[in-house]
Scaffold this active site. Structure first.
Site, PDB file in Angstrom:
ATOM      1  N   ASP A 125       0.852  -1.192   0.000  1.00 49.61           N
ATOM      2  CA  ASP A 125       0.000   0.000   0.000  1.00 49.61           C
ATOM      3  C   ASP A 125       0.885   1.238   0.000  1.00 49.61           C
ATOM      4  O   ASP A 125       1.965   1.241   0.613  1.00 49.61           O
ATOM      5  CB  ASP A 125      -0.904   0.013   1.233  1.00 49.61           C
ATOM      6  CG  ASP A 125      -1.981  -1.060   1.192  1.00 49.61           C
ATOM      7  OD1 ASP A 125      -2.449  -1.384   0.082  1.00 49.61           O
ATOM      8  OD2 ASP A 125      -2.353  -1.560   2.260  1.00 49.61           O
ATOM      9  N   ASP A 147      -7.227  -1.293  -4.167  1.00 47.85           N
ATOM     10  CA  ASP A 147      -8.255  -0.930  -3.188  1.00 47.85           C
ATOM     11  C   ASP A 147      -9.216   0.103  -3.771  1.00 47.85           C
ATOM     12  O   ASP A 147     -10.431   0.041  -3.542  1.00 47.85           O
ATOM     13  CB  ASP A 147      -7.618  -0.381  -1.918  1.00 47.85           C
ATOM     14  CG  ASP A 147      -6.718  -1.381  -1.218  1.00 47.85           C
ATOM     15  OD1 ASP A 147      -6.962  -2.595  -1.351  1.00 47.85           O
ATOM     16  OD2 ASP A 147      -5.757  -0.949  -0.547  1.00 47.85           O
TER      17      ASP A 147
END
Length: 172
Positions: A125, A147
Site C-alpha cells: 500500500d 483498493d
C-alpha cells in the site's frame, strides 16, 4: 440436464475493467518499487493532503485479521481466489453494463492484491491521505490502486441497486 446459459453481452466490458484495474495496480506497484524505490525512502509528499509511503498490509481490508504465519497467508490467498471466481461467475451473468464494469473492477482489484500476497507475503500500500490543522489531525488508512478499484466497484453496485434502471410500476 440443463443447458448452459450464454455469457452476458456485457462480459467483455467487465473483463476489460478487470484487466485495466489489475494492470494499472501492478504497473504502479512496479513503478513504486523499481523507479521510485519507495522501500528505501521516507514519506514523499505529493500534495498537502497526500503522501506516498511504503506500508505492507498483512491482513485484509484496513489491516484487519493480520496474518503473519504462512497458513494465514495462504488462507487469505485462497479466500481471494474463491472471491474472484465467484465474482467472475456473477460477471458472466451480469444483466447490465454497469454491473459488469463494477464486478470487473472488484475482481481486478482483488486479483492485484492476491498477487501481492503471493509474491511478497503481504499487500503493498502507498497512498496516505491526511488532513492536519493546528488543532486537529485525520489520517486515513494507507491503500493502493487495487483498493480504489474495489471501492469504486462496490460504489457502482450500490449506485445501480439504488438508482439503476427499474421497470416502471403499473398503476391499477
Amino acid at each position: 440436464m440443463t443447458e448452459p446459459t450464454a455469457p452476458s453481452q456485457h462480459l467483455r466490458a467487465g473483463l476489460i475493467a478487470l484487466a485495466a484495474a489489475f494492470v494499472l495496480d501492478q504497473a504502479f506497484k512496479l513503478f513504486m518499487f523499481q523507479v521510485v524505490d519507495i522501500e528505501a525512502r521516507q514519506i514523499i509528499t505529493v500534495a498537502p493532503v497526500l503522501d506516498l509511503v511504503m506500508a505492507w498490509n498483512h491482513g485484509i481490508s484496513f489491516g484487519l485479521f493480520r496474518q503473519d504465519a504462512e497458513l494465514g497467508r495462504w488462507l487469505l490467498i485462497g479466500f481471494k481466489v474463491v472471491a474472484v471466481v465467484l465474482i467472475l461467475w456473477w460477471l458472466r451473468h451480469a444483466e447490465s453494463r454497469l454491473t459488469a464494469l463494477a464486478l470487473g473492477l472488484i475482481a481486478g482489484g482483488a486479483a492485484g492484491n492476491a498477487l501481492d500476497r503471493l509474491l511478497h507475503g503481504a499487500v503493498a500500500d502507498f497512498f496516505a491521505f491526511h488532513i492536519t490543522t493546528a488543532s486537529w489531525q485525520f489520517r486515513w488508512y494507507v491503500f493502493n490502486i487495487a483498493d480504489v478499484a474495489i471501492v469504486a466497484g462496490v460504489g457502482l453496485l450500490l449506485y445501480e441497486s439504488l438508482f439503476g434502471n427499474r421497470p416502471a410500476s403499473k398503476s391499477a
